[in-house]
Design an enzyme around this catalytic site. Structure first.
Site, PDB file in Angstrom:
ATOM      1  N   CYS A   1     -12.124  -1.965   3.058  1.00 44.33           N
ATOM      2  CA  CYS A   1     -11.576  -2.834   2.018  1.00 44.33           C
ATOM      3  C   CYS A   1     -11.270  -4.187   2.643  1.00 44.33           C
ATOM      4  O   CYS A   1     -11.275  -4.326   3.875  1.00 44.33           O
ATOM      5  CB  CYS A   1     -10.326  -2.218   1.395  1.00 44.33           C
ATOM      6  SG  CYS A   1      -8.925  -2.047   2.512  1.00 44.33           S
TER       7      CYS A   1
ATOM      8  N   HIS B   1      -0.070  -5.320  -0.693  1.00 44.44           N
ATOM      9  CA  HIS B   1      -0.070  -5.422   0.765  1.00 44.44           C
ATOM     10  C   HIS B   1      -0.879  -6.633   1.202  1.00 44.44           C
ATOM     11  O   HIS B   1      -1.692  -7.167   0.439  1.00 44.44           O
ATOM     12  CB  HIS B   1      -0.658  -4.154   1.397  1.00 44.44           C
ATOM     13  CG  HIS B   1      -2.070  -3.869   0.986  1.00 44.44           C
ATOM     14  ND1 HIS B   1      -2.379  -3.253  -0.212  1.00 44.44           N
ATOM     15  CD2 HIS B   1      -3.255  -4.123   1.586  1.00 44.44           C
ATOM     16  CE1 HIS B   1      -3.687  -3.127  -0.316  1.00 44.44           C
ATOM     17  NE2 HIS B   1      -4.251  -3.652   0.753  1.00 44.44           N
TER      18      HIS B   1
END
Length: 717
Positions: A221, A65
């Site tokens: 993240c 992603h």
């Protein structure tokens, strides 16, 4: 809003054998659907994200992603591989591959959908259903949430929703009769007790519910799309299974809602599962802390919870966040519930000052060095962009001066911008900076920057109260709010309040220039008291900001230079005084304080008032008043001696740049001696009183005419 995934974006027979080939195959479907504009550019962004951290997850899942400028809207493509593809997971290759594409400016609604999907990936029923899906349409419907993946136990979804939005148990106390609620809550903490305590625990449980063990967690993240929310879901699931009350703050791309201060205060332990710095980490200082990468939160949440409980049982606590890097901005520090307007106003102003001070220090010291090398006439030198001779000292002096002056031009805009930031977060930056710059162009100065920042923050906060259609939410923070707020602030500063503020600034400057005699000395006393009242705290910073604001112009007035000199001199006194006191009467201080006293010499000489904080924390009633008296003496003498200073920092290292340097040093020495003398006197009184009390209690005489107990008191003091 378009559907996140359609059947055209599903490949149930993905034939790729590498993660790069899998990403390309799924990305080609996105291009065909009009969701990605540049295939190679998008794949480069995916590869860059993959280099930061492998995207394989335990359970046979791969989630490549990224956020990319080549993506038109948040999109998901799904592939199922019979051959399985290695995405770096610890348990082996993946058969379920999700390619997640988010635009660089995705709005919170779309990102919330992606975060919900990430949480679903931690549900075994969901992944099993995808493995058994026989048609792309059904797989897409499962991912969109339009089909139930498998029957779930009654209450499961309700528990999941509750765990996401509030601490479990905050609204439903144990014993309410909800399925699975009371039993785990009682079992978790009881199991952590020693076996000998089991009868007592059972008796207590029979009479009243046992409070569950409480954990607060933060997950984050680098991209903030997938791992952040998957770790949160895994921790919440593990918390429910362990009977632990666990609430997570997800610091992802969709923004984050800070955990309430009361929730953090009530927590027994903290878990950080992150690959980027936790925002406002100081909120969690002093609690047992488990600090790991975000993938550990996904792969072994039960172990992290067990480790947190073990640390709490041993009484371990995290280190206090006392370093500059750990400190949150003043507006981010949670105060007590119901902070009044005055408290919030102080936080907003201190936010602006805290961001402005580095510009002051850098610019001021560069200018001071320029004056030391080339003299004060260097201020009228030609631009070094047009004339610079490498071998000429004057050219280097002019270079330093012009760099420092460039830094100074940012002072008022930065002050205004970050005051607005403290009030309204990032949307306040643009109007704040615009208003601050206008304040400099109309010569409204430091005072104009304060007002511009407050107006900008208030305008943005007002705009944010309006409810707007969903279609406009994505452009609100990048187009609508900056446009409207900047226009309003600009009009107010240029044609309404800017000129009156500029007149007030000019009047204040004239007043400072006219100060002499008793008036100047009185101002010096006041500034000295403020600098030493809280030893680097808000009052100290207000006095310092007042002084630096006066010299942050191309041609500061004499009054402003005197104020800067008085402020720095007074700020040097507390650490120097404590260093002197520990040297001349060391027996009044502990061994640790005597060691701190050695460092305080350097800190005081460098104008770091915070060097006195360890002493004030141990004995505030004697140290702070003594410091204030010495600071007042130094401030008054500096003003009386007409000392001036162009550098905003530097301590004794910029003495050559001080007007009347010998008298300036004399003022510092006088204040230091006064403060040190008062500290020794007050601590001596305490020692005498304690010795008398010990003697009355029948203490045994010790060598040197003192009692043995009195000697112990001296050591303890």
């Amino acid at each position: 809003m378009s559907e996140l995934i359609t059947a055209d974006l599903v490949d149930l027979d993905l034939s790729a054998d590498t993660k790069e080939a899998a990403a390309r195959s799924l990305a080609e479907r996105m291009v065909a659907a009009g969701r990605v504009t540049d295939l190679d550019g998008f794949l480069a962004d995916v590869a860059a994200r993959e280099e930061q951290m492998p995207t394989g997850l335990d359970g046979g899942i791969g989630i490549p992603h990224c956020r990319s400028a080549h993506v038109t809207e948040p999109t998901l493509a799904f592939g199922r591989s019979a051959a399985r593809i290695d995405f770096g997971a610890a348990d082996g290759p993946a058969d379920l591959i999700f390619l997640i594409a988010a635009p660089a400016g995705a709005d919170s609604d779309h990102l919330t959908i992606l975060s919900s999907l990430a949480r679903q990936l931690m549900n075994a029923d969901f992944t099993d259903a995808l493995r058994s899906a026989d048609r792309p349409e059904r797989a897409a419907a499962l991912i969109r949430g339009e089909e139930q993946s498998a029957p779930v136990a009654e209450g499961t979804e309700a528990e999941r929703s509750a765990s996401v939005t509030a601490p479990k148990g905050a609204e439903e106390p144990a014993g309410t009769g909800e399925p699975g609620a009371a039993e785990p809550a009682a079992a978790g903490p009881a199991s952590a007790e020693p076996a000998a305590a089991e009868p007592a625990a059972a008796e207590a449980t029979a009479s009243e519910p046992v409070a569950p063990f409480r954990i607060v967690a933060v997950t984050s993240c680098p991209t903030g799309i997938a791992h952040t929310y998957m770790a949160a879901e895994a921790l919440e699931n593990a918390g429910r299974e362990a009977g632990v009350e666990l609430v997570v703050e997800t610091q992802g791309s969709a923004g984050f809602d800070k955990l309430p201060a009361a929730t953090i205060a009530a927590a027994d332990a903290v878990v950080f599962a992150h690959d980027v710095e936790v925002r406002d980490k100081a909120r969690f200082a002093g609690k047992p802390t488990v600090d790991v990468g975000v993938k550990a939160g996904i792969n072994r949440p039960a172990e992290l919870i067990a480790e947190a409980r073990a640390k709490a049982a041993r009484g371990e606590v995290g280190a206090p966040a006392d370093g500059a890097a750990e400190r949150s901005a003043p507006m981010d520090e949670d105060g007590p519930a119901g902070d009044g307007f005055g408290t919030r106003l102080r936080k907003w102003l201190m936010t602006g000052v805290s961001y402005m001070v580095p510009f002051v220090a850098a610019g001021g010291l560069l200018i001071a060095l320029a004056f030391a090398i080339g003299g004060y006439e260097i201020a009228s030198a030609k631009s070094v962009a047009d004339h610079f001779v490498w071998a000429e000292t004057s050219s280097w002096a002019a270079l330093l001066f012009q760099i420092g002056s460039a830094a100074f031009t940012f002072l008022v805009p930065v002050l205004a911008g970050y005051i607005a930031y403290g009030m309204a977060d990032r949307p306040g930056l643009v109007p704040g900076f615009v208003g601050g710059y206008i304040a400099t162009t109309i010569k409204a100065g430091f005072l104009g920057g304060l007002v511009a920042g407050l107006i900008a923050g208030a305008v943005v906060m007002g705009i944010q109260r309006f409810k707007v259609p969903a279609a406009l939410r994505g452009i609100m923070p990048v187009v609508v709010i900056p446009l409207i707020s900047s226009a309003i602030v600009g009009v107010l500063m240029f044609v309404v309040i800017g000129k009156p503020i500029a007149s007030a600034q000019e009047a204040m400057t004239d007043w400072l220039n006219g100060l002499s005699g008793a008036n100047a000395i009185g101002l010096g006393v006041l500034l000295g008291l403020m600098m030493c009242f809280d030893l680097g705290g808000p009052v100290n910073k207000v006095a310092y900001a007042f002084a630096t604001g006066g010299i942050a112009v191309s041609d500061p007035s004499t009054g402003s230079l005197k104020i800067m000199a008085a402020v720095m001199a007074a700020g040097m006194v507390p650490p120097l005084a404590l260093a002197l006191a520990t040297t001349v009467r060391g027996r009044l201080f502990t061994k640790t304080e005597r060691e701190n006293g050695k460092a305080a010499w350097v800190l005081g000489a460098s104008f770091i008032t915070e060097g006195a904080i360890p002493f004030a924390a141990a004995d505030p009633l004697r140290v702070i008043p003594s410091s204030m008296v010495g600071g007042a003496v130094t401030g008054a003498l500096s003003m009386a001696f007409d000392c001036t200073l162009r550098a905003p920092h530097g301590g004794i290292f910029v003495v050559p740049l001080i007007g009347e340097p010998f008298l300036y040093l004399l003022a510092i020495v006088a204040g230091t001696v006064v403060s040190a003398g008062l500290v020794v006197f007050l601590k001596g009184l305490r020692k005498t009183a304690e010795a008398e009390a010990t003697g009355q209690a029948g203490g045994k005489a010790a060598p040197g005419g003192t009692t043995e107990d009195e000697s112990k008191v001296a050591v303890a003091a």
